[in-house]
Design a protein around this motif. Structure first.
Motif, PDB file in Angstrom:
ATOM      1  N   ALA A 117       0.768  -1.169  -0.124  1.00  0.00           N
ATOM      2  CA  ALA A 117      -0.074   0.062   0.133  1.00  0.00           C
ATOM      3  C   ALA A 117       0.677   1.224  -0.167  1.00  0.00           C
ATOM      4  CB  ALA A 117      -1.065   0.022   1.338  1.00  0.00           C
ATOM      5  N   LEU A 118       1.904   1.251   0.961  1.00  0.00           N
ATOM      6  CA  LEU A 118       2.962   2.638   0.778  1.00  0.00           C
ATOM      7  C   LEU A 118       3.824   2.621  -0.536  1.00  0.00           C
ATOM      8  CD1 LEU A 118       4.101   2.128   4.243  1.00  0.00           C
ATOM      9  CD2 LEU A 118       2.577   3.673   3.631  1.00  0.00           C
ATOM     10  N   ALA A 119       3.736   1.509  -1.220  1.00  0.00           N
ATOM     11  CA  ALA A 119       4.558   1.531  -2.484  1.00  0.00           C
ATOM     12  C   ALA A 119       3.741   1.849  -3.558  1.00  0.00           C
ATOM     13  CB  ALA A 119       5.420   0.003  -2.723  1.00  0.00           C
ATOM     14  N   ARG A 120       2.616   1.554  -3.712  1.00  0.00           N
ATOM     15  CA  ARG A 120       1.890   1.421  -5.031  1.00  0.00           C
ATOM     16  C   ARG A 120       0.403   2.231  -4.799  1.00  0.00           C
ATOM     17  NH1 ARG A 120       5.825   0.380  -7.278  1.00  0.00           N
ATOM     18  NH2 ARG A 120       6.061  -1.672  -8.544  1.00  0.00           N
ATOM     19  N   GLU A 127       3.260   9.507   2.438  1.00  0.00           N
ATOM     20  CA  GLU A 127       4.641   9.865   2.594  1.00  0.00           C
ATOM     21  C   GLU A 127       4.839  10.128   4.155  1.00  0.00           C
ATOM     22  OE1 GLU A 127       6.763   8.947   0.626  1.00  0.00           O
ATOM     23  OE2 GLU A 127       5.518   8.406  -0.973  1.00  0.00           O
ATOM     24  N   LYS A 128       4.035  10.603   4.580  1.00  0.00           N
ATOM     25  CA  LYS A 128       3.794  11.078   6.179  1.00  0.00           C
ATOM     26  C   LYS A 128       3.611  10.038   7.039  1.00  0.00           C
ATOM     27  CE  LYS A 128       2.401  16.234   5.516  1.00  0.00           C
ATOM     28  NZ  LYS A 128       1.411  17.077   6.105  1.00  0.00           N
ATOM     29  N   LEU A 129       3.042   8.917   6.678  1.00  0.00           N
ATOM     30  CA  LEU A 129       2.707   7.653   7.353  1.00  0.00           C
ATOM     31  C   LEU A 129       3.826   6.804   7.218  1.00  0.00           C
ATOM     32  CD1 LEU A 129       0.891   5.834   8.804  1.00  0.00           C
ATOM     33  CD2 LEU A 129      -0.012   5.034   6.643  1.00  0.00           C
ATOM     34  N   PHE A 130       4.481   6.674   6.152  1.00  0.00           N
ATOM     35  CA  PHE A 130       5.863   6.084   6.002  1.00  0.00           C
ATOM     36  C   PHE A 130       6.811   6.675   6.879  1.00  0.00           C
ATOM     37  CE2 PHE A 130       9.956   5.256   3.809  1.00  0.00           C
ATOM     38  CZ  PHE A 130       9.915   4.058   4.185  1.00  0.00           C
ATOM     39  N   ALA A 131       6.933   8.059   6.745  1.00  0.00           N
ATOM     40  CA  ALA A 131       8.096   8.719   7.792  1.00  0.00           C
ATOM     41  C   ALA A 131       7.841   8.361   9.129  1.00  0.00           C
ATOM     42  CB  ALA A 131       7.960  10.047   7.515  1.00  0.00           C
ATOM     43  N   LEU A 132       6.434   8.129   9.525  1.00  0.00           N
ATOM     44  CA  LEU A 132       6.130   8.043  11.016  1.00  0.00           C
ATOM     45  C   LEU A 132       6.365   6.550  11.195  1.00  0.00           C
ATOM     46  CD1 LEU A 132       4.864   8.882  13.626  1.00  0.00           C
ATOM     47  CD2 LEU A 132       2.681   8.216  12.681  1.00  0.00           C
ATOM     48  N   LEU A 137      11.789   3.119  14.225  1.00  0.00           N
ATOM     49  CA  LEU A 137      13.197   2.456  14.175  1.00  0.00           C
ATOM     50  C   LEU A 137      14.110   3.363  14.864  1.00  0.00           C
ATOM     51  CD1 LEU A 137      13.412   1.298  10.277  1.00  0.00           C
ATOM     52  CD2 LEU A 137      12.968  -0.341  12.480  1.00  0.00           C
ATOM     53  N   LEU A 138      14.056   4.365  15.127  1.00  0.00           N
ATOM     54  CA  LEU A 138      14.972   5.313  16.082  1.00  0.00           C
ATOM     55  C   LEU A 138      14.703   5.042  17.491  1.00  0.00           C
ATOM     56  CD1 LEU A 138      15.019   8.460  14.026  1.00  0.00           C
ATOM     57  CD2 LEU A 138      16.404   6.730  13.780  1.00  0.00           C
ATOM     58  N   VAL A 139      13.805   4.407  18.013  1.00  0.00           N
ATOM     59  CA  VAL A 139      13.248   4.114  19.266  1.00  0.00           C
ATOM     60  C   VAL A 139      13.673   2.840  19.674  1.00  0.00           C
ATOM     61  CG1 VAL A 139      11.506   4.159  20.914  1.00  0.00           C
ATOM     62  CG2 VAL A 139      11.199   5.640  18.818  1.00  0.00           C
ATOM     63  N   PHE A 176       9.464  -1.497   5.906  1.00  0.00           N
ATOM     64  CA  PHE A 176      10.783  -0.636   5.325  1.00  0.00           C
ATOM     65  C   PHE A 176      11.308  -1.528   4.260  1.00  0.00           C
ATOM     66  CE2 PHE A 176      15.145   0.459   4.768  1.00  0.00           C
ATOM     67  CZ  PHE A 176      15.048   1.625   4.076  1.00  0.00           C
ATOM     68  N   LEU A 177      11.860  -2.629   4.695  1.00  0.00           N
ATOM     69  CA  LEU A 177      12.331  -3.546   3.524  1.00  0.00           C
ATOM     70  C   LEU A 177      11.487  -4.017   2.585  1.00  0.00           C
ATOM     71  CD1 LEU A 177      15.320  -4.468   3.211  1.00  0.00           C
ATOM     72  CD2 LEU A 177      14.478  -6.538   4.172  1.00  0.00           C
ATOM     73  N   LEU A 178      10.318  -4.394   2.794  1.00  0.00           N
ATOM     74  CA  LEU A 178       9.306  -4.910   1.816  1.00  0.00           C
ATOM     75  C   LEU A 178       9.054  -3.639   0.657  1.00  0.00           C
ATOM     76  CD1 LEU A 178       7.190  -7.232   3.695  1.00  0.00           C
ATOM     77  CD2 LEU A 178       8.523  -7.821   1.710  1.00  0.00           C
ATOM     78  N   ARG A 179       8.745  -2.354   1.470  1.00  0.00           N
ATOM     79  CA  ARG A 179       8.459  -1.261   0.512  1.00  0.00           C
ATOM     80  C   ARG A 179       9.540  -0.962  -0.391  1.00  0.00           C
ATOM     81  NH1 ARG A 179       9.851   4.159   0.563  1.00  0.00           N
ATOM     82  NH2 ARG A 179       8.183   5.470  -0.342  1.00  0.00           N
ATOM     83  N   GLN A 180      10.801  -1.117  -0.080  1.00  0.00           N
ATOM     84  CA  GLN A 180      11.876  -0.747  -0.774  1.00  0.00           C
ATOM     85  C   GLN A 180      11.989  -1.642  -2.145  1.00  0.00           C
ATOM     86  OE1 GLN A 180      11.945   2.271   0.994  1.00  0.00           O
ATOM     87  NE2 GLN A 180      13.545   2.360  -0.544  1.00  0.00           N
TER      88      GLN A 180
END
Length: 296
Positions: A117-120, A127-132, A137-139, A176-180
């Protein structure tokens, strides 16, 4: 004639350094390759040697387990016999396998759908949802341990399989890995399926998922390994001995028998064997996923 002689001599002088430089370049390349090979060999030995020592020491007696020798002087199977008869280690293994398998299957399904869904799909705030999601990963895990425990307690998930499974399903790394990976897939196949009348779900299930086998295999190994080695959350979320996972079981064995390292190493060897087998079975898919899922 003199000009031809001068030209020929200048060409011979200009070509002579090249003839000298070529062997030097080849020699430097061979030296660099030999150095890298030696470094890789040293790192491989440093990585494999502790595992070999653990397996070897698991066959030693209590008196010889700390002698520092790689090969046992007295070979015995009593350590494994004790682990499987005096300790409910089989129950620990079954708990870890059940929890890890369920988390892996459910996480791969949900992560692949979210990543597709995030890729297509195009929708407001994508994009904001993906960034969130990516920012999680930083936590680090200890930061959310207490809030997660409080939420699980309010939902009555403590001391249950659901409390061990549900909090571990979400993983931003998998999304993240699957989206890329999906961003690198050709759109032509999906567009042709849409022209033939397929919806997004049919495209995802019949086209995208079969093409995702390498990356899904790699993520399955990563997820299963992470949950097989889970220690902190099962320690916090469970008090029931019937829900003890393999890592907690080994720690309990160590607390009870601090000096009996032969039992501890035998249990650790049994716990490590499924992971080694899983890695060797899917190492090709792991390498392919790393090659085909760069950051785009």
């Amino acid at each position: 004639m003199a000009n031809e002689t001068l030209t020929g001599s200048s060409e011979s002088r200009s070509d002579s350094p090249r003839a000298v430089r070529a062997p030097r370049g080849i020699g430097r390349a061979r030296s660099a390759r030999a150095g890298l090979t030696l470094l890789a060999l040293i790192l491989a030995v440093a990585s494999v040697l502790p595992v070999l020592y653990m397996v070897s020491a698991s066959f030693k007696t209590r008196d010889t387990v700390t002698d520092g020798k790689l090969l046992p002087s007295e070979f015995t199977f009593d350590n494994y016999r004790y682990v499987f008869t005096e300790v409910p280690f089989t129950r620990y293994l079954l708990n870890s396998f059940l929890i890890s398998a369920v988390i892996t299957v459910v996480a791969l399904l949900f992560h692949s759908m979210a990543a597709y869904a995030l890729a297509r799909l195009r929708f407001p705030g994508r994009e904001k949802l993906f960034a969130l999601i990516f920012s999680t990963l930083l936590v680090t895990a200890p930061v959310v341990l207490i809030p997660l425990f409080l939420v699980a307690r309010e939902l009555n998930l403590l001391d249950s399989y659901a409390g061990l499974i549900i909090p571990a399903i979400f993983n931003a790394f998998g999304i993240f890995l699957l989206r890329q990976f999906y961003l690198g897939l050709p759109r032509e196949l999906e567009e042709a399926a849409i022209v033939d009348g397929c919806g997004h779900w049919r495209v995802y299930w019949s086209i995208v998922l079969p093409m995702s086998r390498p990356i899904l295999s790699a993520l399955a190994v990563f997820f299963f390994l992470a949950n097989w080695n889970a220690f902190v959350w099962p320690l916090v979320a469970t008090n029931d001995p019937d829900l003890t996972v393999v890592q907690l079981g080994i720690s309990t064995l160590q607390n009870q028998y601090t000096s009996n390292w032969n039992y501890i190493l035998a249990a650790a060897t049994v716990a490590a064997l499924p992971m080694l087998a899983l890695f060797f079975a899917f190492q090709r898919q792991i390498v392919e996923s790393i090659k085909t899922s760069g950051i785009k």
